[in-house]
Design a protein around this motif. Sequence first.
Motif, PDB file in Angstrom:
ATOM      1  N   GLY A 180      -4.440  41.288 -22.984  1.00 26.04           N
ATOM      2  CA  GLY A 180      -4.929  40.079 -22.353  1.00 26.04           C
ATOM      3  C   GLY A 180      -4.304  38.901 -22.674  1.00 26.04           C
ATOM      4  N   ASN A 181      -3.782  38.692 -23.923  1.00 25.34           N
ATOM      5  CA  ASN A 181      -2.934  37.639 -24.349  1.00 25.34           C
ATOM      6  C   ASN A 181      -1.647  37.630 -23.391  1.00 25.34           C
ATOM      7  OD1 ASN A 181      -4.839  36.040 -25.515  1.00 25.34           O
ATOM      8  ND2 ASN A 181      -4.342  37.419 -27.595  1.00 25.34           N
ATOM      9  N   ILE A 182      -0.918  38.684 -23.473  1.00 27.47           N
ATOM     10  CA  ILE A 182       0.344  39.065 -22.988  1.00 27.47           C
ATOM     11  C   ILE A 182       0.147  38.667 -21.245  1.00 27.47           C
ATOM     12  CG2 ILE A 182       2.222  40.621 -22.267  1.00 27.47           C
ATOM     13  CD1 ILE A 182       1.361  41.901 -24.848  1.00 27.47           C
ATOM     14  N   ARG A 183      -0.949  39.279 -20.839  1.00 27.39           N
ATOM     15  CA  ARG A 183      -0.900  38.910 -19.330  1.00 27.39           C
ATOM     16  C   ARG A 183      -1.220  37.716 -18.969  1.00 27.39           C
ATOM     17  NH1 ARG A 183      -3.021  43.847 -16.274  1.00 27.39           N
ATOM     18  NH2 ARG A 183      -3.834  45.309 -17.453  1.00 27.39           N
ATOM     19  N   LYS A 184      -1.985  36.986 -19.542  1.00 25.00           N
ATOM     20  CA  LYS A 184      -2.330  35.452 -19.598  1.00 25.00           C
ATOM     21  C   LYS A 184      -1.121  34.559 -19.595  1.00 25.00           C
ATOM     22  CE  LYS A 184      -5.358  31.596 -21.243  1.00 25.00           C
ATOM     23  NZ  LYS A 184      -6.194  31.387 -22.219  1.00 25.00           N
ATOM     24  N   ARG A 185      -0.186  34.864 -20.604  1.00 33.13           N
ATOM     25  CA  ARG A 185       0.836  34.001 -20.836  1.00 33.13           C
ATOM     26  C   ARG A 185       2.049  34.229 -19.439  1.00 33.13           C
ATOM     27  NH1 ARG A 185       1.193  36.167 -25.837  1.00 33.13           N
ATOM     28  NH2 ARG A 185       3.046  37.461 -25.456  1.00 33.13           N
ATOM     29  N   LEU A 186       1.886  35.588 -19.000  1.00 33.14           N
ATOM     30  CA  LEU A 186       2.698  35.880 -17.880  1.00 33.14           C
ATOM     31  C   LEU A 186       2.256  35.440 -16.615  1.00 33.14           C
ATOM     32  CD1 LEU A 186       4.941  37.853 -17.269  1.00 33.14           C
ATOM     33  CD2 LEU A 186       3.607  39.529 -16.674  1.00 33.14           C
ATOM     34  N   VAL A 187       0.808  35.448 -16.223  1.00 34.07           N
ATOM     35  CA  VAL A 187       0.324  35.039 -15.188  1.00 34.07           C
ATOM     36  C   VAL A 187      -0.018  33.629 -14.952  1.00 34.07           C
ATOM     37  CG1 VAL A 187      -1.873  35.523 -13.471  1.00 34.07           C
ATOM     38  CG2 VAL A 187      -0.570  37.566 -14.578  1.00 34.07           C
ATOM     39  N   SER A 188      -0.623  33.181 -15.766  1.00 28.62           N
ATOM     40  CA  SER A 188      -1.034  31.630 -15.700  1.00 28.62           C
ATOM     41  C   SER A 188      -0.238  30.727 -15.010  1.00 28.62           C
ATOM     42  CB  SER A 188      -1.897  31.132 -16.958  1.00 28.62           C
ATOM     43  OG  SER A 188      -2.896  32.000 -17.415  1.00 28.62           O
ATOM     44  N   PRO A 189       1.035  30.510 -15.733  1.00 27.84           N
ATOM     45  CA  PRO A 189       1.769  29.455 -15.148  1.00 27.84           C
ATOM     46  C   PRO A 189       2.391  29.530 -13.946  1.00 27.84           C
ATOM     47  CG  PRO A 189       2.764  30.343 -17.307  1.00 27.84           C
ATOM     48  CD  PRO A 189       1.581  31.264 -16.691  1.00 27.84           C
TER      49      PRO A 189
ATOM     50  N   GLU B 276      -6.754  45.221 -24.190  1.00 30.11           N
ATOM     51  CA  GLU B 276      -7.013  43.875 -23.470  1.00 30.11           C
ATOM     52  C   GLU B 276      -7.600  42.913 -24.676  1.00 30.11           C
ATOM     53  OE1 GLU B 276      -5.931  43.213 -20.639  1.00 30.11           O
ATOM     54  OE2 GLU B 276      -5.426  45.304 -19.835  1.00 30.11           O
ATOM     55  N   LYS B 277      -8.285  43.091 -25.382  1.00 30.84           N
ATOM     56  CA  LYS B 277      -8.844  42.079 -26.381  1.00 30.84           C
ATOM     57  C   LYS B 277      -8.024  42.089 -27.227  1.00 30.84           C
ATOM     58  CE  LYS B 277     -13.880  42.630 -25.314  1.00 30.84           C
ATOM     59  NZ  LYS B 277     -15.192  42.970 -25.970  1.00 30.84           N
ATOM     60  N   LYS B 278      -7.517  43.152 -28.032  1.00 29.96           N
ATOM     61  CA  LYS B 278      -6.554  43.018 -29.278  1.00 29.96           C
ATOM     62  C   LYS B 278      -5.158  42.249 -28.815  1.00 29.96           C
ATOM     63  CE  LYS B 278      -4.573  45.472 -32.942  1.00 29.96           C
ATOM     64  NZ  LYS B 278      -4.114  46.955 -33.447  1.00 29.96           N
ATOM     65  N   ARG B 279      -4.595  42.717 -27.633  1.00 31.42           N
ATOM     66  CA  ARG B 279      -3.138  42.021 -27.511  1.00 31.42           C
ATOM     67  C   ARG B 279      -2.835  41.906 -25.967  1.00 31.42           C
ATOM     68  NH1 ARG B 279       1.966  43.883 -31.076  1.00 31.42           N
ATOM     69  NH2 ARG B 279       3.150  42.154 -30.481  1.00 31.42           N
TER      70      ARG B 279
ATOM     71  N   ARG C  62      14.733  37.690 -18.909  1.00 29.88           N
ATOM     72  CA  ARG C  62      14.161  37.622 -20.285  1.00 29.88           C
ATOM     73  C   ARG C  62      13.452  39.116 -20.564  1.00 29.88           C
ATOM     74  NH1 ARG C  62       9.774  36.171 -23.591  1.00 29.88           N
ATOM     75  NH2 ARG C  62       8.456  35.992 -21.871  1.00 29.88           N
ATOM     76  N   ILE C  63      13.549  39.590 -21.830  1.00 32.62           N
ATOM     77  CA  ILE C  63      12.700  40.830 -21.970  1.00 32.62           C
ATOM     78  C   ILE C  63      12.099  40.648 -23.015  1.00 32.62           C
ATOM     79  CG2 ILE C  63      12.889  43.427 -22.620  1.00 32.62           C
ATOM     80  CD1 ILE C  63      15.590  43.313 -20.886  1.00 32.62           C
ATOM     81  N   GLU C  64      10.562  40.765 -23.279  1.00 28.34           N
ATOM     82  CA  GLU C  64      10.148  40.677 -24.523  1.00 28.34           C
ATOM     83  C   GLU C  64       9.191  42.065 -24.846  1.00 28.34           C
ATOM     84  OE1 GLU C  64       5.598  38.684 -24.642  1.00 28.34           O
ATOM     85  OE2 GLU C  64       7.172  37.216 -24.343  1.00 28.34           O
ATOM     86  N   LYS C  65       9.341  42.712 -25.944  1.00 29.24           N
ATOM     87  CA  LYS C  65       8.965  43.993 -26.524  1.00 29.24           C
ATOM     88  C   LYS C  65       7.748  43.926 -27.186  1.00 29.24           C
ATOM     89  CE  LYS C  65      13.934  45.666 -26.335  1.00 29.24           C
ATOM     90  NZ  LYS C  65      15.003  46.400 -26.961  1.00 29.24           N
ATOM     91  N   HIS C  66       7.064  44.798 -26.971  1.00 32.44           N
ATOM     92  CA  HIS C  66       5.761  44.938 -27.935  1.00 32.44           C
ATOM     93  C   HIS C  66       5.345  46.353 -28.080  1.00 32.44           C
ATOM     94  CE1 HIS C  66       4.482  40.708 -26.678  1.00 32.44           C
ATOM     95  NE2 HIS C  66       4.985  41.078 -25.683  1.00 32.44           N
ATOM     96  N   TYR C  67       4.631  46.693 -29.019  1.00 26.61           N
ATOM     97  CA  TYR C  67       4.191  48.151 -29.611  1.00 26.61           C
ATOM     98  C   TYR C  67       5.268  48.849 -29.635  1.00 26.61           C
ATOM     99  CZ  TYR C  67      -0.480  46.662 -28.366  1.00 26.61           C
ATOM    100  OH  TYR C  67      -1.643  45.933 -28.405  1.00 26.61           O
ATOM    101  N   LYS C  68       6.345  48.777 -30.515  1.00 28.69           N
ATOM    102  CA  LYS C  68       7.454  49.537 -30.723  1.00 28.69           C
ATOM    103  C   LYS C  68       8.222  49.722 -29.658  1.00 28.69           C
ATOM    104  CE  LYS C  68       5.289  51.498 -35.213  1.00 28.69           C
ATOM    105  NZ  LYS C  68       5.870  50.517 -35.828  1.00 28.69           N
ATOM    106  N   ASP C  69       8.518  48.732 -28.697  1.00 26.05           N
ATOM    107  CA  ASP C  69       9.127  48.820 -27.542  1.00 26.05           C
ATOM    108  C   ASP C  69       8.547  49.667 -26.347  1.00 26.05           C
ATOM    109  OD1 ASP C  69      10.946  47.330 -29.211  1.00 26.05           O
ATOM    110  OD2 ASP C  69      12.393  49.006 -29.254  1.00 26.05           O
ATOM    111  N   ILE C  70       7.513  50.254 -26.629  1.00 23.92           N
ATOM    112  CA  ILE C  70       6.738  50.973 -25.442  1.00 23.92           C
ATOM    113  C   ILE C  70       6.160  50.081 -24.159  1.00 23.92           C
ATOM    114  CG2 ILE C  70       4.637  52.285 -25.025  1.00 23.92           C
ATOM    115  CD1 ILE C  70       4.905  53.650 -27.630  1.00 23.92           C
ATOM    116  N   LEU C  71       5.958  48.791 -24.676  1.00 19.17           N
ATOM    117  CA  LEU C  71       5.455  47.807 -23.636  1.00 19.17           C
ATOM    118  C   LEU C  71       6.598  46.621 -23.518  1.00 19.17           C
ATOM    119  CD1 LEU C  71       2.880  47.669 -22.071  1.00 19.17           C
ATOM    120  CD2 LEU C  71       1.999  46.014 -23.687  1.00 19.17           C
ATOM    121  N   LEU C  72       6.927  46.491 -22.256  1.00 20.20           N
ATOM    122  CA  LEU C  72       8.052  45.470 -22.039  1.00 20.20           C
ATOM    123  C   LEU C  72       7.273  44.227 -21.026  1.00 20.20           C
ATOM    124  CD1 LEU C  72      11.276  47.323 -21.496  1.00 20.20           C
ATOM    125  CD2 LEU C  72      10.352  46.692 -23.766  1.00 20.20           C
TER     126      LEU C  72
END
Length: 197
Positions: free
Chosen positions: A22-31, A17-20, A179-189
């Motif tokens: 959490g920022n993905i969650r924030k960008r998705l949820v906050s707006p 969560e601290k490394k990455r 829209r699809i955004e890929k993270h961690y070598k496509d494991i996390l979308l």
Amino acid sequence: MSTLFSKIYDPIMRPLEKKRIGNIRKRLVSPQKGIILELGSGTGTNFSYYKNAEKVIAIEPDSSMRNQSLPKVKSAGVPLELVDASSGHLPFDDNSFDTAIGTLVLCTIPNPNRALQEIRRVCTSGAPILFLEHVRVDRPLLGRLQDWLTPFWKRLCDGCHLNRHTLDLIKQNGFRVERIEKHYKDILLVVEARNEN
């Protein structure tokens, strides 16, 4: 879910969560605005990220997870109601929500098709349907490793499927993926879709 898993979930996830994540969650949820349905809210990791919602109704069927999230409910910056409910049988009227959000939840839901149909029912037409999910990757070695690990992983992590084809499920259940955004070598979308009902 087992009480043990719910107790170790936050400590295990904290570095990610601290490394990455959490920022993905924030960008998705906050707006997100309006009346929001959060599916499988777990220990309430998303609660602090809601900034613009009129109200959030978060469902979580596991009592241990719900209990751990109570302090986060009280400190949320928007009105937030925590409901004991299963995503396969949502206790809400049709067209009740402006947005639905699920983060790291479709992997564990026993019947994801039923849950997705329920989301379609309770959300308004055109509503944003937003997911952050880990999925089975489309690479031979890693995909086979996910398949091999899943039976053990499900027992260890209370039903979590490492190899679920979540994006396909979302598409098959009548959502228009925008829209699809890929993270961690496509494991996390991150999957941003719209309800088409």
